[in-house]
Design an enzyme around this catalytic site. Structure first.
Site, PDB file in Angstrom:
ATOM      1  N   LYS A  91       0.809  -1.221   0.000  1.00 20.02           N
ATOM      2  CA  LYS A  91       0.000   0.000   0.000  1.00 20.02           C
ATOM      3  C   LYS A  91       0.844   1.275   0.000  1.00 20.02           C
ATOM      4  CE  LYS A  91      -4.270  -1.587   0.061  1.00 20.02           C
ATOM      5  NZ  LYS A  91      -5.162  -1.321  -1.088  1.00 20.02           N
ATOM      6  N   GLU A 113      -9.492   6.365   3.085  1.00 23.59           N
ATOM      7  CA  GLU A 113     -10.373   5.317   3.595  1.00 23.59           C
ATOM      8  C   GLU A 113      -9.504   4.109   3.862  1.00 23.59           C
ATOM      9  OE1 GLU A 113      -9.714   5.638   0.440  1.00 23.59           O
ATOM     10  OE2 GLU A 113      -9.186   3.564   0.005  1.00 23.59           O
ATOM     11  N   SER A 379       1.474  -9.696  -1.164  1.00 27.31           N
ATOM     12  CA  SER A 379       1.168  -8.268  -1.002  1.00 27.31           C
ATOM     13  C   SER A 379       1.350  -7.731   0.410  1.00 27.31           C
ATOM     14  CB  SER A 379      -0.252  -8.003  -1.488  1.00 27.31           C
ATOM     15  OG  SER A 379      -1.169  -8.835  -0.803  1.00 27.31           O
TER      16      SER A 379
END
Lengths: 394, 262
Positions: A91, A113, A379
């Site tokens: 991220k 968010e 990830s």
């Protein structure tokens, strides 16, 4: 050759994308649309972005040959170690890019968010790095199931606001963040965490995340002599790690692209988040994509054990990959993902995030040649999911 | 002679203090849609804006989202709404009031955009407000369908909308232009001095359409200050709030409207 990477000027990938936004958002989104490509191509931007990715995030992340898994599946499996990024997931690639963009747009207040909390933590982190005010919207239900990430965001100086409307998860946190942006049209930049939202967000997030596949190509070339894998596998909620892992392989038809969605209790159980299987074309959060909805066009509340995949839509880039058949969409249930998480932990000494575990679960649904080169985008790391894993071990 | 829509006629006959009241279809009870419309019309409201509830209403604040959730639980849908509206123009009290449907793009798309326009026009609806239908899509795809069915389409403008864009949205709109009083979701408290400056600016732009002001209009004072520089105003959240606690819809709606325009 068909271009799967670049949307049209209006933000369309095939029939999906666009900017279905109320006029109250127009000025903000238009400012971003007009400037994002120019800013992203400025040499000083590229320099700052690459330096932070290297020295702060810790890139390039390793491409690790998973020998025991390779042996088990009688093929060659590499893991792209996004779990080793600072903050524990891919991220941050996007939040670094967007905070630099926000700075250049003169914005002083950042909103985001978050579902699993990884994007919230990654946003809070870059805001601390740059000394900018940070507000993160998070579904009330997710705040409960991701307590460690809530604590991390607070420690990093962010304000976490619970989204109490609707299903109280990622979809509703996104609604609240968009409303916040409507109410603060001048000083605020909205750092969307996935390849969703109105154009240009899907494109700009995909571009920031595309560093993943850029590195995979170089690393594969070094390790195998070929820069293309035969398979690239990633989990898809909104689809940001998948977009990044697929990006530089999208226009190479010989690479099999495999997206793994969260089936929850099972695709047809009524408790699922497998959007490509259950969704129809529709509009959510400002873009047209595949969307889980009723016949009346009301958005259906999805279910997944993994908060990061608990989203009723997918990014328009992925919807187009699905519709054109460019990518194969598979799904893994909560149980399959949990089993995969324990299996990978024991086989490779890596505890994956629950989201990522879905990508590993797909290995059992595929068959490989011995000569295949399979890359799985790992990830995120599983620390945030220890609570869930501990319950399983009871 | 140029054909004039019902909404254009309303503004032709009344150039000032036009009152448009918003409410959510199927709220507070599923079958309240027509009684609420009737009471509004009898109370002297010029235009009625019927909200088609949506699970994810981005442009709306908590009051309207809450009413939408309740209406959906009550069983409201576009299909149900058209069924309720069938024949409403035959009711003498509702024959002349302007009726606009407001809703989000997704439910309309699922219903079928063209079918939606056909059915809206055939039950007697005059115009549409779809805030997340952007002007690009309107020009490329949807505008011609809306026009074909004789419906007005109303675009929103905000204080952030550039002058050039206001003119463009005005040129695409028919019926009226919806001036959002500040860049905000519905139902918030607005600073009305800033709003007045903005409305004065709009007034000097020599627009094709009459202008109604929405967002933050809640009582006589805010209604009249909005009307000073516009043709009228829209009341939404304040009416929904009041509607949610009414025992007798017909008398209490009359009281509510009287307090605004009286």
């Amino acid at each position: 050759m068909k271009d799967f990477q670049q949307p049209t000027e209006q933000g369309y990938y095939g029939q999906f994308g666009g900017a279905y936004i109320p006029e109250m958002l127009h000025a903000n989104v238009e400012e971003l649309r007009q400037q994002y490509l120019t800013i992203m191509h400025e040499p000083s931007f590229i320099k700052d972005f690459e330096l932070l990715l290297k020295d702060y995030v810790g890139r390039p992340t390793p491409l690790f040959l998973a020998e025991r898994l390779s042996k088990q599946y009688n093929t060659t499996i590499y893991l792209k170690r996004e779990d080793l990024c600072h903050t524990g997931a891919h991220k941050i690639n996007n939040t670094i890019g967007q905070i630099l963009l926000a700075e250049r747009l003169g914005k002083t207040r950042i909103i985001a968010e978050t579902g699993a909390g990884q994007h919230g933590v990654a946003t809070a982190t870059v805001c601390a790095l740059k000394g900018l005010e940070c507000i993160v919207y998070m579904g009330e239900k997710d705040i409960e199931r991701q307590a460690p990430n809530v604590a991390r965001m607070k420690m990093l100086g962010a304000k976490v606001i619970p989204a109490t409307s609707g299903s109280k998860t990622l979809k509703d946190a996104t609604n609240e963040a968009i409303r916040d942006w409507i109410n603060h049209p001048h000083n605020t930049h909205y750092i969307i965490g996935s390849v969703v939202g109105p154009h240009p967000y899907p494109d700009l997030v995909a571009k920031f995340q595309s560093v993943i596949s850029k590195e995979i190509k170089l690393q594969l070339k070094e390790k195998t002599g070929h820069e293309l894998p035969t398979h690239i596998i990633a989990c898809v909620g909104g689809g940001s790690n998948a977009a990044g892992a697929f990006y530089h392989f999208l226009n190479a038809p010989e690479v099999k692209i495999i997206a793994v969605e969260a089936a929850g209790h099972g695709v047809n159980s009524g408790m699922s988040a497998a959007t490509s299987q259950l969704g129809k074309p529709g509009i959510l959060h400002g873009s047209k994509s595949l969307l889980m909805q009723t016949d009346d066009g009301q958005v259906v509340e999805p279910h997944s054990i993994s908060a990061g995949l608990d989203y009723p839509g997918i990014g328009p880039l992925h919807a187009n990959l699905f519709e054109t058949g460019r990518a194969t969409f598979l799904s893994a249930t909560d149980e399959e993902a949990l089993n995969a998480a324990f299996h990978v932990s024991k086989m490779e000494g890596i505890i994956p995030a629950l989201e990522t575990a879905h990508a590993f679960a797909a290995l059992d649904q595929l068959s490989f040649q011995q000569s295949d080169i399979v890359v799985i985008c790992l990830s995120g790391r599983g620390d945030k999911d220890l609570g869930t894993y501990m319950q399983v071990m009871k | 002679m140029i054909h004039m829509s019902r909404i254009q006629n309303i503004f032709n006959q009344k150039k000032q203090n036009v009152l448009n009241v918003y409410f959510t279809a199927g709220y507070p009870q599923l079958t309240d849609t027509l009684p609420v419309m009737k009471s509004l019309a009898l109370s002297g409201v010029d235009l009625i804006e019927i909200g088609m509830p949506y699970s994810d209403p981005l442009a709306d604040g908590p009051v309207i989202q809450d009413s939408s959730s309740k209406a959906l639980l009550n069983g409201m849908s576009i299909q149900a709404l058209f069924k309720q509206l069938e024949g409403f123009r035959k009711d003498h009290d509702l024959a002349n009031v302007g009726v606009v449907l407001m809703g989000y793009m997704n439910p309309v798309l699922q219903y079928g955009f063209e079918k939606f326009c056909t059915d809206a026009a055939s039950v007697g609806v005059d115009g549409l407000i779809i805030p997340d239908l952007p002007e690009y899509e309107f020009e490329e795809v949807y505008g011609s369908i809306i026009k074909k069915h004789g419906l007005d389409f109303i675009f929103l403008v905000t204080p952030e909308t550039t002058e050039e864009r206001v003119h463009k949205l005005d040129a695409l709109s028919t019926g009226f232009l919806y001036a959002v009083s500040s860049s905000a979701t519905t139902g918030g408290d607005k600073d009305f001095t800033a709003v007045e400056t903005y409305l004065q600016k709009l007034q000097q732009m020599d627009l094709n359409n009459p202008v109604l002001v929405g967002f933050g209009i809640k009582d006589k004072t805010t209604f009249h200050s909005a009307c000073k520089h516009a043709n009228g105003a829209i009341i939404g959240s304040a009416f929904i709030q009041s509607l949610s606690s009414m025992n007798n819809i017909s008398t209490e709606i009359k009281d509510f409207v009287n307090k605004i325009i009286g």
